[in-house]
Design a protein around this motif. Structure first.
Motif, short mmCIF file in Angstrom:
data_model
loop_
_atom_site.label_atom_id
_atom_site.label_comp_id
_atom_site.label_asym_id
_atom_site.label_seq_id
_atom_site.Cartn_x
_atom_site.Cartn_y
_atom_site.Cartn_z
N GLN A 2 -62.07 -32.60 85.03
CA GLN A 2 -61.24 -33.37 86.43
C GLN A 2 -61.48 -34.74 85.37
O GLN A 2 -59.87 -35.49 85.38
CB GLN A 2 -61.67 -33.77 87.90
CG GLN A 2 -60.73 -34.94 88.13
CD GLN A 2 -59.19 -34.36 88.95
OE1 GLN A 2 -59.45 -33.32 89.10
NE2 GLN A 2 -58.60 -35.06 88.38
N ARG A 5 -58.42 -34.80 82.52
CA ARG A 5 -57.21 -34.93 83.23
C ARG A 5 -56.89 -36.32 83.58
O ARG A 5 -56.06 -36.93 83.49
CB ARG A 5 -57.60 -34.56 84.47
CG ARG A 5 -56.01 -34.29 85.20
CD ARG A 5 -55.35 -33.26 86.74
NE ARG A 5 -55.87 -31.76 86.12
CZ ARG A 5 -56.13 -30.65 86.41
NH1 ARG A 5 -55.71 -30.73 87.59
NH2 ARG A 5 -56.00 -29.93 85.88
N ASN A 9 -54.46 -38.83 81.80
CA ASN A 9 -53.35 -39.50 83.02
C ASN A 9 -53.39 -41.11 82.21
O ASN A 9 -52.09 -41.10 82.63
CB ASN A 9 -53.17 -39.64 83.91
CG ASN A 9 -53.53 -37.51 84.91
OD1 ASN A 9 -52.19 -37.13 83.97
ND2 ASN A 9 -53.72 -36.84 85.51
#
Length: 71
Positions: A2, A5, A9
């Motif tokens: 996570q 990610r 982003n």
């Protein structure tokens, strides 16, 4: 995962160029660290699958020609 990610982003969506560059650098460091650890596991031959992640990806990225997985 996570965290990767989230940083990804930020790297592609931040408005500030400084923030994008910092996030990109962080991503490069993360990938570099993972590949170093995978390489070390492959070299010592003691490569148990950790957290359900097999070393097939690492072997492919590092150019293992024999296709071994060690899992």
């Amino acid at each position: 995962m996570q965290g990767v990610r989230t940083v990804f982003n930020v790297a592609i969506g931040a408005e500030s160029a400084d923030i994008r560059n910092t996030a990109r650098s962080a991503l490069l460091q993360m990938v570099n660290t993972v590949l170093k650890r995978v390489g070390q596991q492959i070299m010592v031959g003691a490569a148990p699958c950790a957290a359900g992640v097999c070393l097939v990806l690492g072997a492919a990225l590092l150019g293992a020609a024999d296709g071994s997985t060690r899992c």
